[in-house]
Scaffold this motif. Structure first.
Motif, PDB file in Angstrom:
ATOM      1  N   ASP A  17       0.831  -1.206   0.000  1.00 50.20           N
ATOM      2  CA  ASP A  17       0.000   0.000   0.000  1.00 50.20           C
ATOM      3  C   ASP A  17       0.864   1.254   0.000  1.00 50.20           C
ATOM      4  OD1 ASP A  17      -2.465  -1.441   0.175  1.00 50.20           O
ATOM      5  OD2 ASP A  17      -2.177  -1.649   2.339  1.00 50.20           O
ATOM      6  N   ILE A  18       1.881   1.261   0.842  1.00 52.73           N
ATOM      7  CA  ILE A  18       2.767   2.428   0.935  1.00 52.73           C
ATOM      8  C   ILE A  18       3.493   2.665  -0.379  1.00 52.73           C
ATOM      9  CG2 ILE A  18       4.841   3.324   2.081  1.00 52.73           C
ATOM     10  CD1 ILE A  18       3.763   1.901   4.633  1.00 52.73           C
ATOM     11  N   ARG A  23       4.334   5.882  -4.723  1.00 50.15           N
ATOM     12  CA  ARG A  23       4.874   5.554  -6.054  1.00 50.15           C
ATOM     13  C   ARG A  23       6.373   5.261  -5.988  1.00 50.15           C
ATOM     14  NH1 ARG A  23       1.425   9.699  -9.854  1.00 50.15           N
ATOM     15  NH2 ARG A  23      -0.574   8.811  -9.280  1.00 50.15           N
ATOM     16  N   ILE A  24       6.690   4.366  -5.043  1.00 52.03           N
ATOM     17  CA  ILE A  24       8.064   3.895  -4.888  1.00 52.03           C
ATOM     18  C   ILE A  24       8.047   2.377  -4.973  1.00 52.03           C
ATOM     19  CG2 ILE A  24       8.797   5.877  -3.500  1.00 52.03           C
ATOM     20  CD1 ILE A  24       8.469   4.151  -0.983  1.00 52.03           C
ATOM     21  N   SER A  25       9.208   1.770  -5.059  1.00 49.07           N
ATOM     22  CA  SER A  25       9.277   0.310  -5.123  1.00 49.07           C
ATOM     23  C   SER A  25       8.925  -0.288  -3.767  1.00 49.07           C
ATOM     24  CB  SER A  25      10.676  -0.139  -5.543  1.00 49.07           C
ATOM     25  OG  SER A  25      11.610   0.154  -4.512  1.00 49.07           O
ATOM     26  N   LYS A  26       8.535  -1.536  -3.773  1.00 45.34           N
ATOM     27  CA  LYS A  26       8.218  -2.220  -2.521  1.00 45.34           C
ATOM     28  C   LYS A  26       9.445  -2.320  -1.610  1.00 45.34           C
ATOM     29  CE  LYS A  26       5.689  -6.272  -0.938  1.00 45.34           C
ATOM     30  NZ  LYS A  26       5.004  -7.486  -1.357  1.00 45.34           N
ATOM     31  N   PRO A  27      10.642  -2.644  -2.143  1.00 45.09           N
ATOM     32  CA  PRO A  27      11.833  -2.628  -1.274  1.00 45.09           C
ATOM     33  C   PRO A  27      12.089  -1.249  -0.652  1.00 45.09           C
ATOM     34  CG  PRO A  27      12.301  -3.862  -3.261  1.00 45.09           C
ATOM     35  CD  PRO A  27      10.963  -3.205  -3.463  1.00 45.09           C
ATOM     36  N   SER A  28      11.821  -0.188  -1.401  1.00 42.19           N
ATOM     37  CA  SER A  28      11.993   1.164  -0.843  1.00 42.19           C
ATOM     38  C   SER A  28      10.973   1.431   0.260  1.00 42.19           C
ATOM     39  CB  SER A  28      11.848   2.223  -1.941  1.00 42.19           C
ATOM     40  OG  SER A  28      12.914   2.141  -2.846  1.00 42.19           O
TER      41      SER A  28
END
Length: 62
Positions: A17-18, A23-28
């Motif tokens: 969700d974050i 609008r960032i990658s999941k690892p970020s």
């Protein structure tokens, strides 16, 4: 989902969700969740954040 309406997001947010909100990658998103000032909730190995706490934290950062 209307991105302008905070209440349209789930009450408890995940890294996925974050990542979509910011609008960032999941690892970020996971990296962001490890910050000492982030309102993280740990449930075993799961990492969550309350929607209202996240948007409050975000508003103080920007």
């Amino acid at each position: 989902m209307n991105s302008n309406d905070i209440n349209s997001y789930p009450f408890v947010l995940t890294a996925t969700d974050i990542s979509k909100i910011l609008r960032i990658s999941k690892p970020s998103a996971y990296e962001l969740m490890e910050r000492s000032d982030f309102p993280l909730i740990r449930l075993g190995r799961c990492k969550r954040v309350l929607r209202d706490e996240f948007f409050l934290w975000l508003s103080k950062k920007w």
